[in-house]
Enzyme design. Structure first.
Site, PDB file in Angstrom:
ATOM      1  N   SER A  56      12.443  30.637  21.134  1.00 11.02           N
ATOM      2  CA  SER A  56      13.691  30.065  20.614  1.00 11.02           C
ATOM      3  C   SER A  56      13.365  28.803  19.824  1.00 11.02           C
ATOM      4  CB  SER A  56      14.630  29.712  21.767  1.00 11.02           C
ATOM      5  OG  SER A  56      14.069  28.653  22.522  1.00 11.02           O
ATOM      6  N   ASP A  93      13.658  33.812  18.065  1.00 11.01           N
ATOM      7  CA  ASP A  93      14.998  34.057  18.595  1.00 11.01           C
ATOM      8  C   ASP A  93      15.980  33.082  17.915  1.00 11.01           C
ATOM      9  OD1 ASP A  93      16.878  35.166  20.287  1.00 11.01           O
ATOM     10  OD2 ASP A  93      16.311  33.954  22.035  1.00 11.01           O
ATOM     11  N   HIS A  94      17.097  33.570  17.447  1.00 16.51           N
ATOM     12  CA  HIS A  94      18.140  32.716  16.852  1.00 16.51           C
ATOM     13  C   HIS A  94      17.647  31.754  15.769  1.00 16.51           C
ATOM     14  CE1 HIS A  94      21.432  34.010  19.355  1.00 16.51           C
ATOM     15  NE2 HIS A  94      20.634  33.983  20.390  1.00 16.51           N
ATOM     16  N   ASP A 115      20.214  34.272  12.602  1.00 16.87           N
ATOM     17  CA  ASP A 115      21.536  34.307  13.234  1.00 16.87           C
ATOM     18  C   ASP A 115      22.553  33.640  12.315  1.00 16.87           C
ATOM     19  OD1 ASP A 115      23.794  34.141  14.710  1.00 16.87           O
ATOM     20  OD2 ASP A 115      22.907  33.083  16.416  1.00 16.87           O
ATOM     21  N   HIS A 189      25.244  34.237  26.879  1.00 17.80           N
ATOM     22  CA  HIS A 189      24.068  33.389  27.106  1.00 17.80           C
ATOM     23  C   HIS A 189      24.216  32.553  28.384  1.00 17.80           C
ATOM     24  CE1 HIS A 189      23.336  33.741  22.546  1.00 17.80           C
ATOM     25  NE2 HIS A 189      22.357  34.377  23.143  1.00 17.80           N
ATOM     26  N   GLY A 190      23.082  32.223  28.997  1.00 13.68           N
ATOM     27  CA  GLY A 190      23.080  31.298  30.134  1.00 13.68           C
ATOM     28  C   GLY A 190      23.236  31.975  31.480  1.00 13.68           C
TER      29      GLY A 190
HETATM   30 ZN   LIG Z   1      20.625  35.060  22.102  1.00 10.35          ZN
END
Ligand SMILES: [Zn+2]
Length: 330
Positions: A56, A93-94, A115, A189-190
């Site tokens: 990320s 990622d993202h 993204d 998410h999370g």
């Molecule tokens: Zn994601």
């Protein structure tokens, strides 16, 4: 400029094709340190699973992009040393903008996500198209996103779901040229994916989260047959980890994830990549808290990171075997 092929990495094209045909999904596990990387590679070699090592933007800031790339290069050699040349993807990622995606392509990543889901539909297309045009010159695969997931993960924050609109996917895929598409069907998410108020309870009082929107997934599959779909925010938040964390001094409240049976069902569909990050965080924290509580006299980081790495490895192996169905597919 480093091309990922020189590092022994692969892009996602071939493994997604096989995953689609074989009705399983490739695990995308996030990493930002050595123990996570070791656990991912050990588990995926033992289970003979292809794997996506996912970085990320938060991980890039934390661990440094160059170090992470060398770690991924090391992961390829490490897997061979452990006895199996499994396909390994290094994926951003993202990615928030063109520059970060370009930087990753130039540094040896084999796959990037752009993204643009928080932009307008037209701007998302333009941005994604630009990344695809750049990345494809180097045979790097690109993941786009339509729809927005609720929840928090590093720099990615959204209060509510915006489900993917099936009527947009065909147009988006053909105009951008993306290789895979992340969609929003109720994952999040999370570690707090749902509030208790959003859930129902079974006869034992266990919270049951609202089901994923398989109707949206099916509508999308009909419009872009055979196209690889990605699910973000797909941790299941194992309650034994939450309980251990809270037992040993933690304070996690209302931690609720996506039931594994739902992800298993998704993995059999056009979903070819499932992102799991929070579960690894929970496993590691639970193990470390337990070690600290049981052995207050220990102060060598290996004494608590070692067992944490073992717990992570068990978790990843379980995901490959029981959730994604990717075991034995390398
Ligand atoms: Zn994601």
């Amino acid at each position: 400029m480093v091309n990922y092929k020189e590092l022994g990495l692969v892009n996602s094209r071939e493994i997604f094709k096989k995953a689609f045909e074989g009705k399983y999904a490739i695990p995308a596990f996030n990493f930002n340190n050595m123990e996570q990387m070791q656990a991912i590679i050990q588990a995926c070699v033992e289970e003979s699973s292809p794997v996506i090592l996912q970085v990320s933007s938060g991980a890039r800031k934390y661990a440094n992009q160059t170090l992470l790339r060398y770690m991924a290069q090391g992961a390829v050699e490490y897997a061979k040393e452990l006895g199996k040349n499994i396909p390994i993807v290094l994926h951003l990622d993202h990615g928030a903008d063109f520059e970060i995606c370009k930087s990753c392509v130039d540094m040896g990543f084999s796959s990037v996500m752009i993204d643009g889901s928080h932009h307008s539909y037209e701007d998302n297309i333009a941005l994604t198209r630009k990344v695809v045009e750049y990345a494809h010159q180097y045979d790097v695969t690109v993941e786009g996103e339509l729809g927005v997931l609720a929840g928090i993960e590093d720099d990615v924050v959204a209060e509510h779901h915006t489900y993917t609109q099936p009527e947009e996917v065909e147009d988006f895929v053909s105009k951008t040229g993306v290789d895979s598409l992340a969609i929003s069907i109720g994952t999040s998410h999370g570690a707090n994916k749902f509030t208790p108020a959003q859930c129902t309870r079974d006869e034992n009082g266990v919270l049951i989260p609202p089901p994923l929107r398989f109707d949206i997934l099916e509508a999308i599959e009909k419009r872009i047959p055979g196209f690889p779909i990605v699910l973000h925010g797909s941790s299941s938040v194992p309650q034994q980890y939450v309980e251990l964390i809270n037992k040993y001094g933690g304070n996690l409240k209302d931690s609720i994830g996506i039931p594994e049976e739902e992800l298993r069902r998704a993995a059999k569909s056009a979903v070819c990549k499932i992102n799991i990050d929070s579960d690894g965080r929970l496993a590691m924290t639970a193990s470390i808290r337990e070690t600290f509580a049981l052995h207050p006299e220990w102060f060598d980081p290996r004494q608590y990171l070692g067992p944490a790495r073992e717990e992570l490895k068990k978790l990843y192996a379980h995901k490959c075997v029981a959730v994604l169905g990717s075991a034995g597919k390398a």
